[in-house]
Design a protein around this motif. Sequence first.
Motif, PDB file in Angstrom:
ATOM      1  N   ARG A 168       0.842  -1.212   0.000  1.00 38.85           N
ATOM      2  CA  ARG A 168       0.000   0.000   0.000  1.00 38.85           C
ATOM      3  C   ARG A 168       0.864   1.243   0.000  1.00 38.85           C
ATOM      4  NH1 ARG A 168      -4.333  -1.280   4.570  1.00 38.85           N
ATOM      5  NH2 ARG A 168      -5.405  -3.004   3.589  1.00 38.85           N
ATOM      6  N   ARG A 215       2.914   6.089  -2.683  1.00 40.71           N
ATOM      7  CA  ARG A 215       3.978   6.984  -3.132  1.00 40.71           C
ATOM      8  C   ARG A 215       3.888   7.208  -4.633  1.00 40.71           C
ATOM      9  NH1 ARG A 215       7.801   8.030   1.009  1.00 40.71           N
ATOM     10  NH2 ARG A 215       6.300   8.473   2.655  1.00 40.71           N
ATOM     11  N   LEU A 216       3.584   6.155  -5.390  1.00 37.85           N
ATOM     12  CA  LEU A 216       3.476   6.310  -6.850  1.00 37.85           C
ATOM     13  C   LEU A 216       2.285   7.189  -7.220  1.00 37.85           C
ATOM     14  CD1 LEU A 216       4.389   2.757  -8.141  1.00 37.85           C
ATOM     15  CD2 LEU A 216       5.726   4.832  -8.324  1.00 37.85           C
ATOM     16  N   GLU A 217       1.252   7.165  -6.370  1.00 39.54           N
ATOM     17  CA  GLU A 217       0.071   7.990  -6.642  1.00 39.54           C
ATOM     18  C   GLU A 217       0.226   9.408  -6.109  1.00 39.54           C
ATOM     19  OE1 GLU A 217      -3.287   4.440  -6.552  1.00 39.54           O
ATOM     20  OE2 GLU A 217      -3.048   5.750  -4.843  1.00 39.54           O
ATOM     21  N   ARG A 238       0.671  10.166  -2.952  1.00 38.51           N
ATOM     22  CA  ARG A 238       0.176  10.257  -1.579  1.00 38.51           C
ATOM     23  C   ARG A 238       1.327  10.114  -0.599  1.00 38.51           C
ATOM     24  NH1 ARG A 238      -5.276   8.750  -1.237  1.00 38.51           N
ATOM     25  NH2 ARG A 238      -6.132   8.161  -3.245  1.00 38.51           N
ATOM     26  N   GLY A 243       0.769   8.155   2.257  1.00 39.16           N
ATOM     27  CA  GLY A 243       0.631   6.777   2.710  1.00 39.16           C
ATOM     28  C   GLY A 243       0.492   6.685   4.216  1.00 39.16           C
ATOM     29  N   ALA A 244      -0.168   5.602   4.668  1.00 41.22           N
ATOM     30  CA  ALA A 244      -0.475   5.459   6.098  1.00 41.22           C
ATOM     31  C   ALA A 244       0.638   4.778   6.863  1.00 41.22           C
ATOM     32  CB  ALA A 244      -1.774   4.685   6.272  1.00 41.22           C
ATOM     33  N   GLN A 290       0.276   0.082   9.200  1.00 42.46           N
ATOM     34  CA  GLN A 290      -1.167   0.328   9.262  1.00 42.46           C
ATOM     35  C   GLN A 290      -1.998  -0.966   9.306  1.00 42.46           C
ATOM     36  OE1 GLN A 290      -2.481   3.185   9.944  1.00 42.46           O
ATOM     37  NE2 GLN A 290      -4.559   2.420   9.894  1.00 42.46           N
TER      38      GLN A 290
END
Lengths: 160, 318
Positions: B28, B33-35, B37, B39-40, B44
């Motif tokens: 996830r 990171r690729l999107e 974001r 990230g959680a 998580q």
Amino acid sequence: MGLLRRIRETGRAAEPAPPRPEGDVPEKARELGGSVQVRCVDAGSCNGCEIEIAAAFNPVYDAERYGARQVASPRHADVALVTGPVTRNMAEPLRRTVAAMGEPRLVVAVGDCAINCGEFAGGHGVEGAVADVVPVDLTVPGCPPEPDAIVAALRRVTGR
Amino acid sequence: MSAVGYAAVAGQIVVVGAGAPLLTGWMRQVRARLEGRAGAGVLQPWRDTRKLLRKEPITPVGTGSAFRTAPALLVATTVVAAALVPLLSTDTPVSSHADLILVVALIALGTVALALAGLDTGTAFGGMGASREMTVAALVEPTILLSVFALSIPAGTTNIPAIVSGAVDEPGRLASPAGLLATAALAVAVLAETGRIPVDNPSTHLELTMIHEAMALEYAGPDLALVELGAQMRLTLLLGLLSSLFVPWGIATGTSWAALAVALVLFAAKVCLLGAVLAAAEVFWAKIRLFRVPELLAGSFLLALLAVTASYFLSGAS
């Protein structure tokens, strides 16, 4: 390959995390420990709040980094994000959705309509505000509330 | 059998059980990171599990034993499969029982248990998810069997540790046409079996597009924690099986503690790398339409069949 270039050029779209929101963490949220599953319920909203909720989970605001995640079933959820004045037809589904969630559960009323019926107060199809139908733990005022405000409310629940 | 063998079995179970949520968190995070974001965080999924275990258990009205036993059965079959499959060592006390057909049957048992639980809830989406999962499983299980058969022909046995240790000794088997075809077939089958894009989207919240998630919609609290842990463990197990079969170097073949430690580190590295590749690929792919899924899976079955044929004729001639 075009997508690869876009990924490299864009880099990180998420904005730097703002400081932790003010206000105490609701008592029930302490048990959740940094993980909150969110179920959205549109109880009769004009969809303005839905757009802002969608924006709160997009890469720019990225509510997921604080441990909040949207889920498909109230059984998986810890938090119900309820928007809009509760219409007569949605009052019972809303009660059932909240009843289907396991304890500890929280209800967050998002938007002015959910808090006091807003623009739609007194409408013939309106049952009342969210608090008239189910117990509300947190409110997010605004018409519609900014994504920052929604993220801040979710951060008070996740405690991150 | 030596203490190292037992330690290897225990290590496999612990690595798959404790590492599965971390692998999911890692995938996830790569995707986030690729999107663009933040990230959680890798931890998580463990936070989610901890919270779910604390929540109130709910059994919906009208559900029976199939619904109640499925989460435990799903995790139990995966744990047994994780003990059998050679992930860290090919020389364990249970390696003589690690038959290919048994492992595939254990994986299928978990799938069927969850599908029956989906039917047991009596909801529209539960039944729909169960029917879709069975459609996919009916095409995936034979593909997994066939593609590993292609590797078992040169080894002359369906015992997975023997296949893996044979491949360590003779790397030429993997570079053969049969090995490459079987790799491609098994990779597609693993994607479908673990419910990843392009077959299923694990992070969807649209019920109509769900396959695996639709069966788990009625689970809550500790039961949901088990269902999610089971799904994550299956992903880790199948990625581990894929790496053991096709990149077997580094796996412990003897009884030495040092080899086991090296195998543990290399296993973690291989599975993390595979997970990162899969997560990155998911950013570039879209989920395909449900009616195209059988075409994809039939294609991968064909590759597996070609692998078996190639393996039979090419090795049979010598």
